[in-house]
Design a protein around this motif. Structure first.
Motif, PDB file in Angstrom:
ATOM      1  N   TRP A 136      29.888  20.241  59.176  1.00  0.00           N
ATOM      2  CA  TRP A 136      30.833  20.498  60.409  1.00  0.00           C
ATOM      3  C   TRP A 136      30.785  19.291  61.288  1.00  0.00           C
ATOM      4  N   SER A 137      30.072  18.313  60.973  1.00  0.00           N
ATOM      5  CA  SER A 137      29.823  17.272  61.968  1.00  0.00           C
ATOM      6  C   SER A 137      29.812  15.826  61.395  1.00  0.00           C
ATOM      7  N   GLN A 138      30.132  14.873  62.081  1.00  0.00           N
ATOM      8  CA  GLN A 138      29.966  13.395  61.455  1.00  0.00           C
ATOM      9  C   GLN A 138      29.708  12.470  62.841  1.00  0.00           C
ATOM     10  N   GLY A 139      28.500  11.960  62.915  1.00  0.00           N
ATOM     11  CA  GLY A 139      28.225  11.171  64.124  1.00  0.00           C
ATOM     12  C   GLY A 139      28.243  12.027  65.515  1.00  0.00           C
ATOM     13  N   ARG A 140      29.365  11.922  66.200  1.00  0.00           N
ATOM     14  CA  ARG A 140      29.283  12.286  67.548  1.00  0.00           C
ATOM     15  C   ARG A 140      30.418  13.203  67.700  1.00  0.00           C
ATOM     16  N   VAL A 141      31.162  13.923  66.477  1.00  0.00           N
ATOM     17  CA  VAL A 141      32.040  14.706  66.533  1.00  0.00           C
ATOM     18  C   VAL A 141      31.767  15.905  65.798  1.00  0.00           C
ATOM     19  N   VAL A 142      31.933  17.304  66.250  1.00  0.00           N
ATOM     20  CA  VAL A 142      31.674  18.454  65.816  1.00  0.00           C
ATOM     21  C   VAL A 142      32.732  19.619  65.645  1.00  0.00           C
ATOM     22  N   LEU A 143      32.894  20.554  64.667  1.00  0.00           N
ATOM     23  CA  LEU A 143      33.867  21.528  64.646  1.00  0.00           C
ATOM     24  C   LEU A 143      33.327  22.732  65.034  1.00  0.00           C
ATOM     25  N   VAL A 144      34.132  23.440  65.781  1.00  0.00           N
ATOM     26  CA  VAL A 144      33.695  25.067  65.957  1.00  0.00           C
ATOM     27  C   VAL A 144      34.785  25.905  65.663  1.00  0.00           C
ATOM     28  N   GLY A 145      34.564  27.327  65.592  1.00  0.00           N
ATOM     29  CA  GLY A 145      35.534  28.138  65.467  1.00  0.00           C
ATOM     30  C   GLY A 145      36.259  28.069  64.266  1.00  0.00           C
ATOM     31  N   ASP A 146      37.655  28.340  64.255  1.00  0.00           N
ATOM     32  CA  ASP A 146      38.539  27.987  62.982  1.00  0.00           C
ATOM     33  C   ASP A 146      38.510  26.839  62.396  1.00  0.00           C
ATOM     34  N   ALA A 147      38.227  25.813  63.129  1.00  0.00           N
ATOM     35  CA  ALA A 147      38.289  24.631  62.646  1.00  0.00           C
ATOM     36  C   ALA A 147      37.048  24.319  61.603  1.00  0.00           C
ATOM     37  N   ALA A 148      36.235  25.038  61.908  1.00  0.00           N
ATOM     38  CA  ALA A 148      35.141  24.953  60.881  1.00  0.00           C
ATOM     39  C   ALA A 148      35.017  25.960  60.161  1.00  0.00           C
ATOM     40  N   HIS A 149      35.324  27.088  60.355  1.00  0.00           N
ATOM     41  CA  HIS A 149      34.915  28.298  59.317  1.00  0.00           C
ATOM     42  C   HIS A 149      36.072  29.325  59.421  1.00  0.00           C
ATOM     43  N   ALA A 150      37.391  28.993  59.399  1.00  0.00           N
ATOM     44  CA  ALA A 150      38.574  30.110  59.475  1.00  0.00           C
ATOM     45  C   ALA A 150      38.415  30.915  58.459  1.00  0.00           C
ATOM     46  N   MET A 151      38.391  32.372  58.777  1.00  0.00           N
ATOM     47  CA  MET A 151      38.351  33.600  57.923  1.00  0.00           C
ATOM     48  C   MET A 151      39.505  34.543  57.972  1.00  0.00           C
ATOM     49  N   SER A 152      39.894  35.351  56.992  1.00  0.00           N
ATOM     50  CA  SER A 152      40.610  36.182  57.057  1.00  0.00           C
ATOM     51  C   SER A 152      40.051  37.123  57.982  1.00  0.00           C
ATOM     52  N   PRO A 153      41.084  37.988  58.680  1.00  0.00           N
ATOM     53  CA  PRO A 153      40.673  39.188  59.613  1.00  0.00           C
ATOM     54  C   PRO A 153      40.223  40.313  59.216  1.00  0.00           C
ATOM     55  N   ASN A 154      39.823  40.478  58.128  1.00  0.00           N
ATOM     56  CA  ASN A 154      39.613  42.001  57.718  1.00  0.00           C
ATOM     57  C   ASN A 154      38.134  42.554  58.105  1.00  0.00           C
ATOM     58  N   MET A 155      37.273  41.775  58.810  1.00  0.00           N
ATOM     59  CA  MET A 155      36.113  42.283  59.370  1.00  0.00           C
ATOM     60  C   MET A 155      36.366  42.251  60.935  1.00  0.00           C
ATOM     61  N   GLY A 156      37.357  41.796  61.439  1.00  0.00           N
ATOM     62  CA  GLY A 156      37.442  41.600  62.889  1.00  0.00           C
ATOM     63  C   GLY A 156      36.440  40.475  63.394  1.00  0.00           C
ATOM     64  N   GLN A 157      36.241  39.594  62.777  1.00  0.00           N
ATOM     65  CA  GLN A 157      35.024  38.827  63.166  1.00  0.00           C
ATOM     66  C   GLN A 157      35.523  36.989  63.444  1.00  0.00           C
ATOM     67  N   GLY A 158      36.583  37.086  63.146  1.00  0.00           N
ATOM     68  CA  GLY A 158      37.084  35.662  63.389  1.00  0.00           C
ATOM     69  C   GLY A 158      36.889  35.118  64.747  1.00  0.00           C
ATOM     70  N   GLY A 159      37.214  35.870  65.871  1.00  0.00           N
ATOM     71  CA  GLY A 159      37.121  35.257  66.970  1.00  0.00           C
ATOM     72  C   GLY A 159      35.599  35.611  67.388  1.00  0.00           C
ATOM     73  N   CYS A 160      35.080  36.613  66.976  1.00  0.00           N
ATOM     74  CA  CYS A 160      33.527  36.841  67.039  1.00  0.00           C
ATOM     75  C   CYS A 160      32.702  35.756  66.741  1.00  0.00           C
ATOM     76  N   GLN A 161      32.988  35.174  65.672  1.00  0.00           N
ATOM     77  CA  GLN A 161      32.271  34.223  65.106  1.00  0.00           C
ATOM     78  C   GLN A 161      32.419  33.031  65.754  1.00  0.00           C
ATOM     79  N   ALA A 162      33.518  32.707  66.156  1.00  0.00           N
ATOM     80  CA  ALA A 162      33.891  31.635  67.130  1.00  0.00           C
ATOM     81  C   ALA A 162      33.330  31.625  68.303  1.00  0.00           C
ATOM     82  N   ILE A 163      33.160  32.849  69.221  1.00  0.00           N
ATOM     83  CA  ILE A 163      32.291  33.002  70.420  1.00  0.00           C
ATOM     84  C   ILE A 163      30.923  32.941  70.105  1.00  0.00           C
TER      85      ILE A 163
END
Length: 381
Positions: free
Chosen positions: A274-301
């Motif tokens: 998810w990262s390289q040097g001084r750059v890192v990903l969070v939320g959907d940029a790192a781990h976008a998932m289907s909405p079936n557990m209602g956890q996409g936004g929760c995991q981003a938070i």
């Protein structure tokens, strides 16, 4: 440190708050001209509620979120297949809210903390070296910092530059979303519900102020309906759910056709890093998932406090970012896999398998999902 956050959605705003609370200097860059998002509701489970409370939103959550104590699944005729009592697992309800309300609450918290948010800033790329990171924007703006956080969604520009475009995977179904203002008798309070048919399903999520958010999914080839008018979008979704149990038809009828969204549903293949040097990903940029557990936004938070804690714990940026990955990747990967499995189960498209699926759901699903939710809602992040 001076930290640049690319993306002013829920993920970017939550990360900004968490980093600010640990003493970092943060600026958010959002490509839109205003912080706004329409047409979508969110299920915020207790695991994410706890993080929002830590970020100072304790008093706001009851104002924007309707408590829901049960999660149910029914057949298209209305027979109950599964009912999960959230309070019994987590000790508190989930909250059902409009995405724009949560985004607005986070934005107000940033404003109260004097965290700058630059609007109309579409990031086109970045460069980095051992001394810092430099971001470029479409309007000619530039920004320098010690760390860049890519919170720019499933089609992330930051991720694209870091790793190339990953395998964005079509789940096999398209989705409609809308919000209806309906009579109170059509709003089942305290319940987040889904109804499953053959290759199609619909979810009902009551919101505050007499509104009902609904989403519908239909198994179909990718790209269908992309040229539909608003009237055609509404007509198609109404036809797909004609004759389904109350209050589905009245809610669809009460939805303004101009506010119905239709999008194919995607997730992304797991990233090696998810990262390289001084750059890192969070939320959907790192781990976008289907909405079936209602956890996409929760995991981003959930990403927000972990990233802040890891940065606070180590003065070496790559070391801090690797620690963040190590803590978050196993958890988000497990949730994404489970969400994908639920999507496959709910979208069974064979009429002969439909009754078999329903029998299995009634016999096994509640216990299996309750076990998974117990791990998810009771474990620490």
């Amino acid at each position: 440190m001076k930290i640049l956050i690319i993306g002013g959605g829920i993920s970017g705003l939550a990360v900004a708050l968490a980093l600010h609370r640990t003493g970092q200097q943060v600026t958010v860059f959002e490509r839109s001209q205003a912080i706004q998002e329409v047409g979508a509701g969110l299920t915020i489970w207790p695991n994410a509620i706890r993080v929002l409370q830590e970020l100072g939103l304790t008093n706001v959550i009851p104002e924007i979120g309707m408590p829901a104590h049960y999660r149910t699944i029914r057949t298209w005729r209305g027979a109950l297949l599964s009912q999960i009592e959230v309070d019994a697992i987590a000790g508190s309800p989930m909250r059902l809210m409009h995405r724009a309300d949560l985004q607005g609450a986070l934005f107000n918290a940033l404003r109260d903390a004097s965290i700058p948010v630059e609007l109309g800033a579409r990031c086109t790329g970045f460069s980095q070296d051992e001394n810092g990171v430099h971001a470029q924007f479409a309007d000619g703006r530039t920004a320098d910092g010690d760390l860049l956080v890519g919170a720019d969604g499933i089609r992330s520009v930051v991720r694209g530059q870091l790793f190339g475009i990953p395998n964005i995977h079509y789940t096999g179904y398209t989705s409609w979303r809308g919000i209806a203002e309906v009579d109170a008798r059509y709003i089942p309070l305290g319940i987040s519900s889904e109804t499953w048919g053959v290759g199609r399903r619909i979810g009902l999520i009551p919101l505050r102020n007499g509104r009902m958010y609904w989403f519908a999914a239909y198994t179909t080839p990718e790209g269908q309906g992309k040229d539909q008018s608003s009237a055609e979008r509404k007509q198609e979704v109404q036809e797909l759910f004609r004759g389904w149990h109350d209050p589905i038809e009245p809610i669809l009828e009460a939805t303004d056709r101009s506010r119905i969204l239709r999008n194919d549903v995607y997730d992304i293949a797991p990233l090696a890093h998810w990262s390289q040097g001084r750059v890192v990903l969070v939320g959907d940029a790192a781990h976008a998932m289907s909405p079936n557990m209602g956890q996409g936004g929760c995991q981003a938070i959930e990403d927000a406090p972990v990233l802040a804690q890891c940065i606070q714990a180590s003065a070496d940026i790559p070391t801090a970012l690797h620690a963040y990955e190590a803590r978050r990747k196993p958890r988000t990967s497990r949730v994404a896999r489970q969400s994908r499995r639920i999507g496959q189960l709910s979208q069974v498209n064979n009429p002969q398998l439909y009754p078999v699926r329903n029998i299995l759901v009634k016999a096994l699903y509640t216990r299996a999902l309750s076990k998974e939710l117990k791990w998810l809602l009771q474990s620490t992040i």
